[in-house]
Design a protein around this motif. Sequence first.
Motif, PDB file in Angstrom:
ATOM      1  N   ILE A  24      37.791  41.040  50.725  1.00 59.12           N
ATOM      2  CA  ILE A  24      38.564  42.368  50.473  1.00 59.12           C
ATOM      3  C   ILE A  24      38.774  42.318  48.851  1.00 59.12           C
ATOM      4  O   ILE A  24      38.734  43.581  48.385  1.00 59.12           O
ATOM      5  CB  ILE A  24      39.932  42.226  51.149  1.00 59.12           C
ATOM      6  CG1 ILE A  24      39.654  42.131  52.734  1.00 59.12           C
ATOM      7  CG2 ILE A  24      40.575  43.495  50.669  1.00 59.12           C
ATOM      8  CD1 ILE A  24      39.064  43.364  53.560  1.00 59.12           C
ATOM      9  N   SER A  50      35.654  43.068  47.128  1.00 60.22           N
ATOM     10  CA  SER A  50      35.205  44.531  47.491  1.00 60.22           C
ATOM     11  C   SER A  50      36.004  45.468  46.543  1.00 60.22           C
ATOM     12  O   SER A  50      35.244  46.587  45.786  1.00 60.22           O
ATOM     13  CB  SER A  50      35.220  44.728  48.959  1.00 60.22           C
ATOM     14  OG  SER A  50      35.372  46.371  49.222  1.00 60.22           O
ATOM     15  N   ARG A  51      37.221  45.570  46.295  1.00 60.57           N
ATOM     16  CA  ARG A  51      37.959  46.322  45.427  1.00 60.57           C
ATOM     17  C   ARG A  51      37.745  46.139  44.027  1.00 60.57           C
ATOM     18  O   ARG A  51      37.804  47.033  43.241  1.00 60.57           O
ATOM     19  CB  ARG A  51      39.646  45.868  46.072  1.00 60.57           C
ATOM     20  CG  ARG A  51      40.486  46.809  45.380  1.00 60.57           C
ATOM     21  CD  ARG A  51      42.030  46.432  45.953  1.00 60.57           C
ATOM     22  NE  ARG A  51      42.326  45.124  45.327  1.00 60.57           N
ATOM     23  CZ  ARG A  51      42.501  45.003  43.940  1.00 60.57           C
ATOM     24  NH1 ARG A  51      42.682  46.138  43.070  1.00 60.57           N
ATOM     25  NH2 ARG A  51      43.004  43.806  43.548  1.00 60.57           N
TER      26      ARG A  51
END
Lengths: 106, 159
Positions: free
Chosen positions: B47, B50-51
């Motif tokens: 996560i 991805s950010r």
Amino acid sequence: MDFEKILKELKESLIRLLNEKYKGFKNESKKDIEDFLESSKEKLEKWSKLLLNGDITPGEFEWLLKSQKDLLALKMLQKAGLSKISLGHMKNNIIELIVNVVKGFL
Amino acid sequence: MNFYLSVKKIKLTILAVFTLLVLFSCEALKTAPYDQYSYQKSIDIKIDSSRLMDEATTSYSSHSEEIDKLLIDMEKMVEYEKNKPNNEITYAMWKLISDENKNLLGGFFKRWEEKETLSQAFVIEAKSQVMEAMDMLIQYEGKKDKDAMSKLLQIINNQ
């Protein structure tokens, strides 16, 4: 751009990579590479178009192609690991069965 | 009667030998058990990556603190997986993903640092590759869980 030529070259370098660094997977590697390339065709075509349109540079195109090689290596590791798990599970079942049979004799 | 006892003894001996053989051969097939920490941490890193990858069209230096934190998290994870027994596959997968000389997560951050900013089209494609790699890792750990669950259910059902 000769797309078939790119695929051929990629396939050869993948086989070389696997033979050099992942000797344990040698026997299955050729078929795996073919399967992988087949499933990668869409991506490779997309990247070729992006390159031709100037959306990505040749360096970026090369980076993406190499990432595909790394994904293949990862896939092979995952596959080897999963068969290890299922084989281990199968052997555990065999042991349980033997233990139960032996118990029946006691 | 003696004849039946002898047959029974022979059968038992054969089965005991076979059991030992199977047990010994299992040594080579051992895999580290499912690890909730590994699973959760892999998802966290996915996560965060991805950010951060979405930001790669802007300057590397303006995100260097967050990137350093993620790289340290990843380094810690590699070290954690390295020291778990029978964990060669997961360790090798993490090494490949984090290696800055390869072309997955580690390689992406190295390229971003070298170029300072990256093109939108490249970021989208590279991110998709890295996320696929992270999914493989997460699915592999998750598969260990399924195996563990089925064994647990077997034990519960046999009570």
